[in-house]
Scaffold this motif. Structure first.
Motif, PDB file in Angstrom:
ATOM      1  N   PHE A  26       0.816  -1.519   0.187  1.00 56.63           N
ATOM      2  CA  PHE A  26       0.186  -0.302   0.014  1.00 56.63           C
ATOM      3  C   PHE A  26       0.982   1.639  -0.140  1.00 56.63           C
ATOM      4  CE2 PHE A  26      -2.951   2.823   2.568  1.00 56.63           C
ATOM      5  CZ  PHE A  26      -3.724   3.061   1.719  1.00 56.63           C
ATOM      6  N   LYS A  27       1.894   1.102   1.198  1.00 53.44           N
ATOM      7  CA  LYS A  27       2.578   2.610   0.766  1.00 53.44           C
ATOM      8  C   LYS A  27       3.426   2.455  -0.137  1.00 53.44           C
ATOM      9  CE  LYS A  27       3.633   2.528   5.739  1.00 53.44           C
ATOM     10  NZ  LYS A  27       4.390   2.369   6.785  1.00 53.44           N
ATOM     11  N   ASN A  28       3.802   1.805  -0.999  1.00 54.44           N
ATOM     12  CA  ASN A  28       5.026   1.253  -2.482  1.00 54.44           C
ATOM     13  C   ASN A  28       4.194   1.502  -3.498  1.00 54.44           C
ATOM     14  OD1 ASN A  28       7.252   0.790  -1.054  1.00 54.44           O
ATOM     15  ND2 ASN A  28       7.037  -1.473  -0.946  1.00 54.44           N
ATOM     16  N   GLY A  29       2.658   1.311  -3.565  1.00 57.08           N
ATOM     17  CA  GLY A  29       1.515   1.966  -4.799  1.00 57.08           C
ATOM     18  C   GLY A  29       1.309   0.427  -5.692  1.00 57.08           C
ATOM     19  N   ASN A  30       1.729  -0.313  -4.531  1.00 57.22           N
ATOM     20  CA  ASN A  30       1.082  -1.526  -5.664  1.00 57.22           C
ATOM     21  C   ASN A  30      -0.570  -1.678  -5.455  1.00 57.22           C
ATOM     22  OD1 ASN A  30       4.239  -1.822  -6.069  1.00 57.22           O
ATOM     23  ND2 ASN A  30       4.576  -3.319  -4.466  1.00 57.22           N
TER      24      ASN A  30
END
Length: 214
Positions: A98-102
């Motif tokens: 979620f933090k990485n944008g996946n």
């Protein structure tokens, strides 16, 4: 980071307080959410946000079951969910994703209220009513982290269940000591601690009048 509030109508008439007096019963919350179609509204709002290019949407649902269902609906893209029972490995992978944008959407029920640092978070949806000031403060606080790398200007707080009306805007909360009474958390003139949230409003003047025997 600034907070931008988006409030939706919610009828509280059917809500019941649990035996501890600390929150609403799960049964009455579930019924109110279903009767008023809150989750359907959340579903469409998430789609709108994604169509507008929003990449980080944290959704606080009314149950773990509905958090899972929401994340798995076909028209919501790149979504995931976690609960208190999610194993450590899966939880770490999903949160980091979620933090990485996946993942663009994270659906939860009672997790990620504390210890979750994600400065780039741009949208928080609150889809259940609550009587806990600390929980409300923790949830909205997830969006206040400034992000220098992305130039984030604000975090959008989308409230479907009158929580902002109940507690006020989080940036307006103050801790004040009233001589002869003690410390309390107020929003404007209204007391939010050590008083029932589902009852008559208690103000600073009410406290002062009681101290003075009026």
């Amino acid at each position: 980071s600034d907070l931008k509030y988006e409030l939706h109508e919610f009828n509280e008439d059917g809500l019941e307080i649990n035996s501890s007096g600390a929150d609403y019963t799960e049964e009455s919350v579930k019924k109110a959410i279903e009767t008023q179609g809150i989750n359907n509204n959340v579903y469409y709002r998430i789609q709108q946000l994604q169509e507008a290019g929003e990449k980080s949407i944290l959704v606080f649902m009314d149950s773990v079951e509905n958090a899972k269902k929401m994340a798995e609906l076909p028209k919501i893209k790149n979504a995931t969910w976690i609960s208190g029972k999610t194993d450590k490995k899966s939880r770490k992978e999903r949160v980091q994703g979620f933090k990485n944008g996946n993942y663009n959407v994270m659906c939860v029920m009672g997790t990620l209220t504390t210890g979750f640092d994600f400065p780039d978070l741009r949208n928080i949806i609150i889809a259940r009513p609550m009587m806990s000031l600390s929980k409300y403060y923790q949830i909205t606080g997830r969006g206040t982290r400034p992000s220098i790398s992305t130039g984030k200007q604000y975090c959008r707080i989308i409230d479907y269940c009158n929580n902002v009306l109940r507690f006020g805007k989080v940036e307006n909360l103050i801790i004040e000591e009233i001589p002869g009474w003690g410390l309390g958390v107020f929003n404007g003139d209204v007391l939010l601690t050590n008083t029932p949230m589902a009852g008559a409003t208690v103000t600073k003047q009410d406290i002062i009048n009681k101290i003075n025997g009026n």
